[in-house]
Design an enzyme around this catalytic site. Structure first.
Site, PDB file in Angstrom:
ATOM      1  N   ASP A  15       0.894  -0.574   0.128  1.00 44.71           N
ATOM      2  CA  ASP A  15      -0.411   0.079   0.435  1.00 44.71           C
ATOM      3  C   ASP A  15       0.927   1.134  -0.209  1.00 44.71           C
ATOM      4  O   ASP A  15       0.241   2.355   0.265  1.00 44.71           O
ATOM      5  CB  ASP A  15      -1.228   0.336   1.502  1.00 44.71           C
ATOM      6  CG  ASP A  15      -2.032  -0.884   1.087  1.00 44.71           C
ATOM      7  OD1 ASP A  15      -2.365  -1.274   0.180  1.00 44.71           O
ATOM      8  OD2 ASP A  15      -2.421  -1.624   2.231  1.00 44.71           O
ATOM      9  N   LYS A  18       1.734   2.436  -5.262  1.00 43.52           N
ATOM     10  CA  LYS A  18       1.934   1.616  -6.659  1.00 43.52           C
ATOM     11  C   LYS A  18       1.416   2.015  -7.551  1.00 43.52           C
ATOM     12  O   LYS A  18       2.085   2.638  -8.931  1.00 43.52           O
ATOM     13  CB  LYS A  18       2.766   0.304  -6.689  1.00 43.52           C
ATOM     14  CG  LYS A  18       3.751  -0.041  -4.985  1.00 43.52           C
ATOM     15  CD  LYS A  18       3.786  -1.727  -5.197  1.00 43.52           C
ATOM     16  CE  LYS A  18       1.870  -2.490  -4.519  1.00 43.52           C
ATOM     17  NZ  LYS A  18       2.399  -1.969  -3.138  1.00 43.52           N
ATOM     18  N   GLY A  42      -4.522  -4.634  -3.853  1.00 38.79           N
ATOM     19  CA  GLY A  42      -5.680  -3.338  -4.252  1.00 38.79           C
ATOM     20  C   GLY A  42      -4.576  -1.697  -4.380  1.00 38.79           C
ATOM     21  O   GLY A  42      -4.588  -1.592  -3.936  1.00 38.79           O
ATOM     22  N   HIS A  43      -4.480  -1.380  -5.863  1.00 39.68           N
ATOM     23  CA  HIS A  43      -3.780   0.078  -6.124  1.00 39.68           C
ATOM     24  C   HIS A  43      -5.081   0.670  -6.482  1.00 39.68           C
ATOM     25  O   HIS A  43      -5.462   1.156  -7.574  1.00 39.68           O
ATOM     26  CB  HIS A  43      -3.484  -0.904  -7.086  1.00 39.68           C
ATOM     27  CG  HIS A  43      -1.501  -1.862  -7.140  1.00 39.68           C
ATOM     28  ND1 HIS A  43      -1.502  -2.397  -8.125  1.00 39.68           N
ATOM     29  CD2 HIS A  43      -2.372  -2.928  -6.106  1.00 39.68           C
ATOM     30  CE1 HIS A  43      -0.530  -2.754  -7.211  1.00 39.68           C
ATOM     31  NE2 HIS A  43      -1.060  -3.630  -5.910  1.00 39.68           N
ATOM     32  N   GLN A 224       1.577  -6.118  -3.432  1.00 42.62           N
ATOM     33  CA  GLN A 224       2.466  -6.405  -1.598  1.00 42.62           C
ATOM     34  C   GLN A 224       3.985  -5.434  -1.708  1.00 42.62           C
ATOM     35  O   GLN A 224       3.933  -4.082  -2.192  1.00 42.62           O
ATOM     36  CB  GLN A 224       2.834  -7.507  -1.140  1.00 42.62           C
ATOM     37  CG  GLN A 224       1.644  -8.613  -0.871  1.00 42.62           C
ATOM     38  CD  GLN A 224       0.817  -8.829  -2.600  1.00 42.62           C
ATOM     39  OE1 GLN A 224       1.211  -9.917  -3.318  1.00 42.62           O
ATOM     40  NE2 GLN A 224      -0.781  -8.345  -3.148  1.00 42.62           N
ATOM     41  N   THR A 239       2.858 -12.911   2.605  1.00 42.29           N
ATOM     42  CA  THR A 239       2.102 -12.978   1.859  1.00 42.29           C
ATOM     43  C   THR A 239       3.052 -14.516   1.571  1.00 42.29           C
ATOM     44  O   THR A 239       3.967 -14.893   1.342  1.00 42.29           O
ATOM     45  CB  THR A 239       1.581 -12.236   0.372  1.00 42.29           C
ATOM     46  OG1 THR A 239       0.667 -12.750  -0.296  1.00 42.29           O
ATOM     47  CG2 THR A 239       3.020 -11.706  -0.604  1.00 42.29           C
ATOM     48  N   SER A 407       5.385  12.630  -4.346  1.00 41.24           N
ATOM     49  CA  SER A 407       4.111  12.446  -3.950  1.00 41.24           C
ATOM     50  C   SER A 407       3.355  13.916  -3.003  1.00 41.24           C
ATOM     51  O   SER A 407       3.660  13.187  -2.109  1.00 41.24           O
ATOM     52  CB  SER A 407       3.567  10.938  -4.389  1.00 41.24           C
ATOM     53  OG  SER A 407       1.948  11.237  -4.713  1.00 41.24           O
TER      54      SER A 407
HETATM   55  P1  GDP Z   1      -0.513   0.354  -3.413  1.00 48.85           P
HETATM   56  O1  GDP Z   1      -1.025  -0.530  -3.433  1.00 48.85           O
HETATM   57  O2  GDP Z   1       0.816   0.307  -2.732  1.00 48.85           O
HETATM   58  O3  GDP Z   1      -1.060   0.665  -4.921  1.00 48.85           O
HETATM   59  O4  GDP Z   1      -1.350   1.541  -2.246  1.00 48.85           O
HETATM   60  P2  GDP Z   1      -2.386   1.790  -1.975  1.00 48.85           P
HETATM   61  O5  GDP Z   1      -3.581   2.309  -3.010  1.00 48.85           O
HETATM   62  O6  GDP Z   1      -3.645   0.266  -0.778  1.00 48.85           O
HETATM   63  O7  GDP Z   1      -3.158   2.480  -0.993  1.00 48.85           O
HETATM   64  C1  GDP Z   1      -2.413   3.879  -1.338  1.00 48.85           C
HETATM   65  C2  GDP Z   1      -2.840   5.199  -0.830  1.00 48.85           C
HETATM   66  O8  GDP Z   1      -2.950   6.329  -0.387  1.00 48.85           O
HETATM   67  C3  GDP Z   1      -4.346   5.199  -1.586  1.00 48.85           C
HETATM   68  O9  GDP Z   1      -5.528   5.758  -1.887  1.00 48.85           O
HETATM   69  C4  GDP Z   1      -4.096   6.611  -2.659  1.00 48.85           C
HETATM   70  O10 GDP Z   1      -4.642   7.443  -3.340  1.00 48.85           O
HETATM   71  C5  GDP Z   1      -2.653   7.070  -1.552  1.00 48.85           C
HETATM   72  N1  GDP Z   1      -2.308   8.252  -2.021  1.00 48.85           N
HETATM   73  C6  GDP Z   1      -1.245   7.811  -3.502  1.00 48.85           C
HETATM   74  N2  GDP Z   1      -0.085   8.972  -2.780  1.00 48.85           N
HETATM   75  C7  GDP Z   1      -0.316   9.500  -1.985  1.00 48.85           C
HETATM   76  C8  GDP Z   1      -0.382  10.810  -1.479  1.00 48.85           C
HETATM   77  O11 GDP Z   1       1.274  11.336  -2.143  1.00 48.85           O
HETATM   78  N3  GDP Z   1      -1.005  11.378  -0.829  1.00 48.85           N
HETATM   79  C9  GDP Z   1      -1.966  11.102  -0.726  1.00 48.85           C
HETATM   80  N4  GDP Z   1      -2.388  11.476   1.109  1.00 48.85           N
HETATM   81  N5  GDP Z   1      -2.046   9.954  -0.741  1.00 48.85           N
HETATM   82  C10 GDP Z   1      -1.801   8.886  -1.776  1.00 48.85           C
HETATM   83  P1  IMO Z   2      -0.898  -4.085  -1.726  1.00 47.93           P
HETATM   84  O1  IMO Z   2      -0.908  -4.693  -3.514  1.00 47.93           O
HETATM   85  C1  IMO Z   2      -0.838  -4.626   1.793  1.00 47.93           C
HETATM   86  C2  IMO Z   2      -1.238  -8.922   3.981  1.00 47.93           C
HETATM   87  C3  IMO Z   2      -2.251  -9.209   4.323  1.00 47.93           C
HETATM   88  C4  IMO Z   2      -1.843 -10.097   5.258  1.00 47.93           C
HETATM   89  C5  IMO Z   2      -0.635 -10.924   4.792  1.00 47.93           C
HETATM   90  C6  IMO Z   2      -1.118 -11.870   3.395  1.00 47.93           C
HETATM   91  O2  IMO Z   2      -1.994  -3.377  -2.414  1.00 47.93           O
HETATM   92  O3  IMO Z   2       0.472  -3.407  -1.516  1.00 47.93           O
HETATM   93  P2  IMO Z   2      -2.762 -12.637   1.846  1.00 47.93           P
HETATM   94  O4  IMO Z   2      -3.706 -11.787   1.768  1.00 47.93           O
HETATM   95  O5  IMO Z   2      -1.355 -12.634   0.773  1.00 47.93           O
HETATM   96  O6  IMO Z   2      -2.734 -14.431   2.521  1.00 47.93           O
HETATM   97  O7  IMO Z   2      -2.354 -12.057   2.991  1.00 47.93           O
HETATM   98  O8  IMO Z   2      -0.361  -9.892   3.470  1.00 47.93           O
HETATM   99  N1  IMO Z   2      -1.597  -7.915   2.443  1.00 47.93           N
HETATM  100  C7  IMO Z   2      -0.881  -6.993   2.261  1.00 47.93           C
HETATM  101  N2  IMO Z   2      -0.730  -5.617   3.014  1.00 47.93           N
HETATM  102  N3  IMO Z   2      -1.294  -4.177   0.867  1.00 47.93           N
HETATM  103  C8  IMO Z   2      -1.299  -5.326  -0.072  1.00 47.93           C
HETATM  104  O9  IMO Z   2      -1.492  -5.612  -1.649  1.00 47.93           O
HETATM  105  C9  IMO Z   2      -1.223  -6.612   0.314  1.00 47.93           C
HETATM  106  N4  IMO Z   2      -1.322  -8.021  -0.197  1.00 47.93           N
HETATM  107  C10 IMO Z   2      -1.826  -8.676   1.345  1.00 47.93           C
HETATM  108  O10 IMO Z   2      -2.726  -7.822   5.356  1.00 47.93           O
HETATM  109  O11 IMO Z   2      -1.603  -9.808   6.917  1.00 47.93           O
HETATM  110 MG    MG Z   3      -3.026  -1.603  -2.126  1.00 45.43          MG
END
Ligand code: GDP
Ligand code: IMO
Ligand code: MG
Length: 424
Positions: A15, A18, A42-43, A224, A239, A407
């Site tokens: 998270d 990416k 979840g991206h 991840q 994971t 960012s």
């Molecule tokens: P990913 O899994 O690495 O793609 O990241 P996620 O989408 O799960 O989580 C990142 C969260 O931070 C999302 O809600 C994005 O919209 C938000 N985000 C990304 N870059 C920034 C930033 O620079 N500032 C803020 N406030 N939010 C951001």
């Molecule tokens: P993105 O790509 C953050 C965490 C879960 C749990 C562990 C194992 O959005 O960054 P799993 O479902 O793989 O058996 O879970 O890994 N986890 C993540 N945490 N971002 C993710 O993906 C994750 N995918 C799995 O919360 O601790």
């Molecule tokens: Mg994510």
């Protein structure tokens, strides 16, 4: 000479942002390829006032002309995949046209999800905190040589293979004493799998080989993060795939000497969702403030993310293990108006100070912090304030690679590209 595959991956516990960075830099590439993970990811992408969360589909899908490839290292749940495709089509994205799926990618069955739930229930307080998407059981069947692959959907004996695997799972579920009626889900799965079969299935290793020879630019998109890697993460709270840059080789079928830049994505602080050690975690109102200001709730499960300060030994480890050539620092705006920001520069383990991430970070480990002056509001149209520049320089000095992107907000436009001066 053929082109290289650049890799973009998470340098923390996932998270990191990416999806946003892939979306920002996608116009520089012809192909965006996911190499591991599955719907546990979840991206989030935000632009022109719209928010999109992608789980299995690569984050280049909103860029015209970009090919999006789901590699062999990914695990696919046809039901979730189809929902994702349909949601995109509903908003006018012609996703099927530029979407390729590797025949070697493994399939998540409804019974894999049930096994995930049963395993977590049995672990009780020691549970991993899995997203319960069936990731672990599906990779177990892959390495156990029992799995079902996308290419199997084209075989005449598909139903025999499907039924054999489901029977095996039923026996395991009975051992777990786990009751679940999956008849409806099974039918939905089979219908979705037929639609998946009708999409563009490829042998991704050959596709990429040809693309690279033709000079096409390829970006491998990780899911991840490094500290969730099956080998180098905080095992067993990880994971079930290799999230590190080496995973791009096995997860796409590209040789190591074909990798180019490795872009590590990290937040200006740390978060973790699910169980497991987290040395710089904040259990106070500062952690609560970061969670609120950063909207730190899971993109896949909605769970609150645990929040803490930036951990330099862990980031340095990620730089080493992935061969990161440049970093992108996300969510700098979340720390606005904090007065002082803290940064963990080392750990104290049994009274000894070390900058190295040790094998076990659960036990007697205490972060050593450095306090730095914070910053006020950030604006993409103005130069970054000196205090943020100092924060960036401190990180670069510790990990030895430049931070080339900063960012300042979730939107595609809230991004600063730096002419980074590397401080060795
Ligand atoms: P990913 O899994 O690495 O793609 O990241 P996620 O989408 O799960 O989580 C990142 C969260 O931070 C999302 O809600 C994005 O919209 C938000 N985000 C990304 N870059 C920034 C930033 O620079 N500032 C803020 N406030 N939010 C951001
Ligand atoms: P993105 O790509 C953050 C965490 C879960 C749990 C562990 C194992 O959005 O960054 P799993 O479902 O793989 O058996 O879970 O890994 N986890 C993540 N945490 N971002 C993710 O993906 C994750 N995918 C799995 O919360 O601790
Ligand atoms: Mg994510």
């Amino acid at each position: 000479m053929s082109a290289k595959v650049d890799v973009l991956l998470g340098a923390q516990w996932g998270d990191e942002g990416k999806g946003k960075v892939v979306d920002v830099i996608a116009p520089e590439y012809d192909v965006i390829a996911r190499f591991q993970g599955g719907p546990n990811a979840g991206h989030t992408l935000i632009f022109e006032g719209f928010k999109h969360v992608l789980h299995t589909i690569p984050s280049g899908v909103f860029r015209e002309g970009t090919v999006n490839l789901v590699g062999n290292g990914v695990v696919i749940d046809p039901i979730i995949f189809l929902k994702e495709v349909k949601a995109l089509e509903k908003i006018g994205v012609d996703v099927r046209r530029n979407l390729l799926i590797s025949r070697r990618a493994h399939l998540i069955l409804p019974t894999h999800r049930a096994l995930d739930a049963a395993s977590e229930a049995e672990k009780g307080k020691a549970k991993i905190g899995s997203t319960l998407k069936g990731i672990g059981p599906t990779y177990m069947d892959k390495t156990g040589r029992n799995g079902l692959r996308v290419g199997d959907l084209e075989r005449s004996d598909l139903m025999d293979r499907f039924n054999a695997l489901q029977r095996k799972h039923d026996r395991l579920l009975a051992m777990h004493d786990h009751q679940s009626d999956l008849r409806e889900a099974t039918q939905e799965w089979l219908d979705a799998a037929q639609q998946l079969r009708a999409m563009s299935l490829v042998d991704s290793e050959h596709y990429l080989d040809e693309a690279l020879r033709a000079g096409k630019r390829v970006l491998a998109e990780g899911a991840q993060g490094t500290l969730l890697d099956i080998d180098f993460g905080t095992y067993p709270f990880v994971t079930s795939s290799n999230t590190i840059s080496a995973g791009a080789c096995t997860g796409l079928g590209v040789a190591p000497n074909r990798l180019g830049r490795v872009v590590g994505i990290f937040k200006a602080y740390s978060t973790r969702v699910g169980s497991g050690p987290f040395p710089t975690e904040l259990h106070d109102e500062v952690g609560e403030h970061i969670r609120t200001a950063g909207h730190e709730f899971g993109s896949t499960t909605g769970r609150p993310r645990r929040c803490g300060w930036l951990d330099l030994p862990a980031l340095h480890y990620a730089v080493m293990i992935n061969g990161i050539t440049e970093l992108a620092m996300m969510k700098s705006d979340v720390l606005n108006h904090m007065g002082t920001v803290r940064i963990c520069t080392a750990y104290k383990v049994d009274g000894r100070v070390t900058e190295r991430l040790p094998y076990d970070i659960t036990g007697n480990l205490e972060p050593v912090y450095e306090d730095m002056p914070g910053w006020g509001d950030l604006d993409v149209n103005n130069a970054l304030p000196d205090s943020l520049q100092n924060y960036i320089a401190r990180i670069e000095a510790a990990v030895g690679v430049p931070i080339k992107l900063v960012s300042l907000g979730p939107d595609r436009a809230e991004t600063v590209h730096r002419e980074a001066a590397l401080v060795p």
